[in-house]
Scaffold this motif. Structure first.
Motif, PDB file in Angstrom:
ATOM      1  N   THR A   1      -5.108   1.865   0.597  1.00 24.17           N
ATOM      2  CA  THR A   1      -6.408   2.375   1.141  1.00 24.17           C
ATOM      3  C   THR A   1      -7.477   1.948   0.042  1.00 24.17           C
ATOM      4  O   THR A   1      -8.591   1.809   0.405  1.00 24.17           O
ATOM      5  CB  THR A   1      -6.393   3.799   1.187  1.00 24.17           C
ATOM      6  OG1 THR A   1      -5.851   4.191  -0.092  1.00 24.17           O
ATOM      7  CG2 THR A   1      -5.663   4.374   2.187  1.00 24.17           C
ATOM      8  N   ASP A   2      -7.113   1.552  -0.981  1.00 25.18           N
ATOM      9  CA  ASP A   2      -8.209   1.034  -2.322  1.00 25.18           C
ATOM     10  C   ASP A   2      -9.058  -0.073  -2.220  1.00 25.18           C
ATOM     11  O   ASP A   2      -9.827   0.170  -2.541  1.00 25.18           O
ATOM     12  CB  ASP A   2      -7.312   1.197  -3.758  1.00 25.18           C
ATOM     13  CG  ASP A   2      -6.718   2.506  -4.091  1.00 25.18           C
ATOM     14  OD1 ASP A   2      -7.067   3.682  -3.435  1.00 25.18           O
ATOM     15  OD2 ASP A   2      -5.690   2.653  -4.848  1.00 25.18           O
TER      16      ASP A   2
ATOM     17  N   LYS B   1      -4.759  -2.260  -5.060  1.00 26.08           N
ATOM     18  CA  LYS B   1      -5.598  -2.194  -6.487  1.00 26.08           C
ATOM     19  C   LYS B   1      -5.611  -3.948  -6.905  1.00 26.08           C
ATOM     20  O   LYS B   1      -6.287  -4.191  -7.675  1.00 26.08           O
ATOM     21  CB  LYS B   1      -5.566  -1.115  -7.234  1.00 26.08           C
ATOM     22  CG  LYS B   1      -3.931  -1.557  -8.127  1.00 26.08           C
ATOM     23  CD  LYS B   1      -3.803  -0.282  -9.202  1.00 26.08           C
ATOM     24  CE  LYS B   1      -2.444  -0.361  -9.695  1.00 26.08           C
ATOM     25  NZ  LYS B   1      -2.140  -1.858 -10.363  1.00 26.08           N
TER      26      LYS B   1
ATOM     27  N   TYR C   1       4.010   8.160  -6.824  1.00 24.52           N
ATOM     28  CA  TYR C   1       4.840   7.234  -5.988  1.00 24.52           C
ATOM     29  C   TYR C   1       4.484   5.910  -6.303  1.00 24.52           C
ATOM     30  O   TYR C   1       3.677   5.611  -7.080  1.00 24.52           O
ATOM     31  CB  TYR C   1       4.666   7.621  -4.407  1.00 24.52           C
ATOM     32  CG  TYR C   1       3.166   7.130  -3.933  1.00 24.52           C
ATOM     33  CD1 TYR C   1       2.566   5.746  -3.793  1.00 24.52           C
ATOM     34  CD2 TYR C   1       2.178   8.382  -4.096  1.00 24.52           C
ATOM     35  CE1 TYR C   1       1.390   5.619  -3.565  1.00 24.52           C
ATOM     36  CE2 TYR C   1       0.904   7.978  -3.607  1.00 24.52           C
ATOM     37  CZ  TYR C   1       0.667   6.797  -3.567  1.00 24.52           C
ATOM     38  OH  TYR C   1      -0.670   6.376  -3.091  1.00 24.52           O
TER      39      TYR C   1
ATOM     40  N   GLY D   1       0.785  -1.229  -0.048  1.00 22.17           N
ATOM     41  CA  GLY D   1       0.042   0.007   0.086  1.00 22.17           C
ATOM     42  C   GLY D   1       0.707   1.195   0.061  1.00 22.17           C
ATOM     43  O   GLY D   1       2.205   1.388  -0.003  1.00 22.17           O
ATOM     44  N   THR D   2       0.279   2.262  -0.026  1.00 25.25           N
ATOM     45  CA  THR D   2       0.877   3.772   0.117  1.00 25.25           C
ATOM     46  C   THR D   2       1.518   3.773   1.430  1.00 25.25           C
ATOM     47  O   THR D   2       2.770   4.590   1.351  1.00 25.25           O
ATOM     48  CB  THR D   2      -0.285   5.068  -0.166  1.00 25.25           C
ATOM     49  OG1 THR D   2      -0.639   4.559  -1.399  1.00 25.25           O
ATOM     50  CG2 THR D   2       0.355   6.383   0.149  1.00 25.25           C
TER      51      THR D   2
ATOM     52  N   ALA E   1      -2.419   4.374   4.867  1.00 25.24           N
ATOM     53  CA  ALA E   1      -2.050   5.826   4.630  1.00 25.24           C
ATOM     54  C   ALA E   1      -2.251   6.514   3.215  1.00 25.24           C
ATOM     55  O   ALA E   1      -2.509   5.675   2.179  1.00 25.24           O
ATOM     56  CB  ALA E   1      -0.402   5.937   4.518  1.00 25.24           C
ATOM     57  N   MET E   2      -2.494   7.657   3.282  1.00 22.31           N
ATOM     58  CA  MET E   2      -2.810   8.464   1.818  1.00 22.31           C
ATOM     59  C   MET E   2      -1.554   9.128   1.396  1.00 22.31           C
ATOM     60  O   MET E   2      -1.725   9.370   0.014  1.00 22.31           O
ATOM     61  CB  MET E   2      -3.916   9.520   2.156  1.00 22.31           C
ATOM     62  CG  MET E   2      -5.468   8.923   2.473  1.00 22.31           C
ATOM     63  SD  MET E   2      -5.941   7.953   0.917  1.00 22.31           S
ATOM     64  CE  MET E   2      -6.610   9.276  -0.135  1.00 22.31           C
TER      65      MET E   2
HETATM   66  C1  SIN Z   1      -2.985   1.092  -2.325  1.00 20.50           C
HETATM   67  O1  SIN Z   1      -4.443   1.034  -2.193  1.00 20.50           O
HETATM   68  O2  SIN Z   1      -2.191   0.030  -2.414  1.00 20.50           O
HETATM   69  C2  SIN Z   1      -2.488   2.122  -2.897  1.00 20.50           C
HETATM   70  C3  SIN Z   1      -3.292   3.298  -2.623  1.00 20.50           C
HETATM   71  C4  SIN Z   1      -3.233   3.674  -1.072  1.00 20.50           C
HETATM   72  O3  SIN Z   1      -2.758   3.105  -0.444  1.00 20.50           O
HETATM   73  O4  SIN Z   1      -3.914   4.880  -0.666  1.00 20.50           O
END
Ligand code: SIN
Length: 323
Positions: free
Chosen positions: A97-98, A65, A31, A16-17, A122-123
């Motif tokens: 988050t996705d 995703k 990123y 993730g982010t 995290a965003m």
């Molecule tokens: C993800 O979902 O892995 C990338 C986007 C995010 O974590 O905000």
């Protein structure tokens, strides 16, 4: 004076982010997600030193995703493995988050944990000028360490959301999640929890992890797709999916579950042909209130992506019961 030793807290990394890296610290969007290992993420929050002992494990390293059933099953197995140990207080999972809301729903459904399982995200990437991941991770640890915490929850920007209600509602804002009408479980303020309602409770689920444990590849899961009702909708996508052998369809309906007549006719035909069809709403708040006589079942308050997970588990349970 004797110091009471805390139980272990398990931190599982999935990417993730929160684990993202950008070439330029002022770049919050260009990123690459899922670059930093879980050990380094933890080490970046020195304030956590007093909250250990921790056990860390990198279960996956992906942009969420691309979340897959194989990772879900692996994650659920690791969660169950650790929660079964008496010296483990809870589990924190770092996640993109996705698709966080889908993973949260899946884990709550198949693990039904009576200990806390906290998804942290995290965003902004870890390399940002002001990353939000470290605070979210610290808050996740505060939640997992809270006496009485249980079930799968997500933490973002100081707000604790139940797996059943959480939904990503913003593309950029740090406070990107909402629990809709249900409201959050509570808040984390300077490490202290201010609780507003009950933790997610274990519910009757069609399948437990033992039943999904052997499943990994996409081909082993029932094919359930999401279609949307909109202005000018037709039945073409539904007809193509039925011809392709789809077993379940979730329709993201307008408003209180209303459907374009052309799409509705195709969904009725699909249902008559044996495809399971569920009606959710494309509205981000509220739930579909069923009107007597409706031919397509409603999603019991689940949004389309969670209704899809629920339908897949239902279909798996049905397949499991067949001789
Ligand atoms: C993800 O979902 O892995 C990338 C986007 C995010 O974590 O905000």
């Amino acid at each position: 004076m004797a110091v009471t030793k805390l139980q272990n807290l398990v931190i599982l990394g999935t990417g993730g982010t929160i684990a993202g890296q950008a070439a330029d610290p002022s770049d919050n969007i260009g990123y690459t997600a899922a670059q930093v290992g879980i050990g380094a993420l933890l080490a970046a929050v020195p304030a956590l030193d007093q909250d250990g002992p921790f056990i860390t494990e990198q279960v996956a390293q992906i942009d969420s995703k691309d979340m897959s059933f194989a990772v879900w099953v692996q994650l659920a197995e690791r969660v169950n493995h650790f929660l079964a140990q008496p010296d483990v207080q809870g589990v924190v999972i770092t996640h993109g988050t996705d698709t966080l809301e889908e993973t949260a729903y899946f884990l709550q459904a198949v693990c039904q944990p009576v200990k806390p399982v906290v998804l942290a995200c995290a965003m902004r990437p870890a390399t940002a000028l002001a990353p939000d991941g470290p605070q979210n991770l610290r808050d996740a640890v505060s939640v997992a360490r809270h006496p009485g915490a249980q079930g799968v929850v997500a933490i973002c920007a100081g707000t604790i959301h139940s797996a059943l209600d959480v939904q990503k509602v913003h593309t950029y804002r740090l406070d990107a999640f909402s629990s809709g009408d249900a409201g959050p479980v509570g808040y984390v303020e300077e490490g202290q929890l201010r609780l507003l309602r009950n933790w997610p409770q274990a519910q009757k689920s069609p399948l437990t992890i033992e039943k999904v444990a052997g499943l990994g590849a996409l081909a082993e899961w029932p094919q359930v797709e999401i279609v949307m009702s909109h202005a000018g909708a037709s039945g073409a996508v539904v007809q193509a999916l039925v011809a392709h052998g789809v077993q379940g369809l979730v329709v993201a309906a307008t408003g209180n579950g209303t459907l374009h007549s052309a799409l509705e006719a195709a969904l009725w035909a699909a249902q008559d042909a044996g495809v399971k069809v569920v009606r959710a709403s494309r509205c981000t708040e509220g739930r579909v209130l069923s009107v007597p006589g409706q031919r397509i079942a409603d999603s019991q308050g689940l949004n389309p992506v969670k209704a899809r997970v629920a339908l897949m588990l239902d279909l798996l349970a049905e397949n499991d019961e067949r001789p």
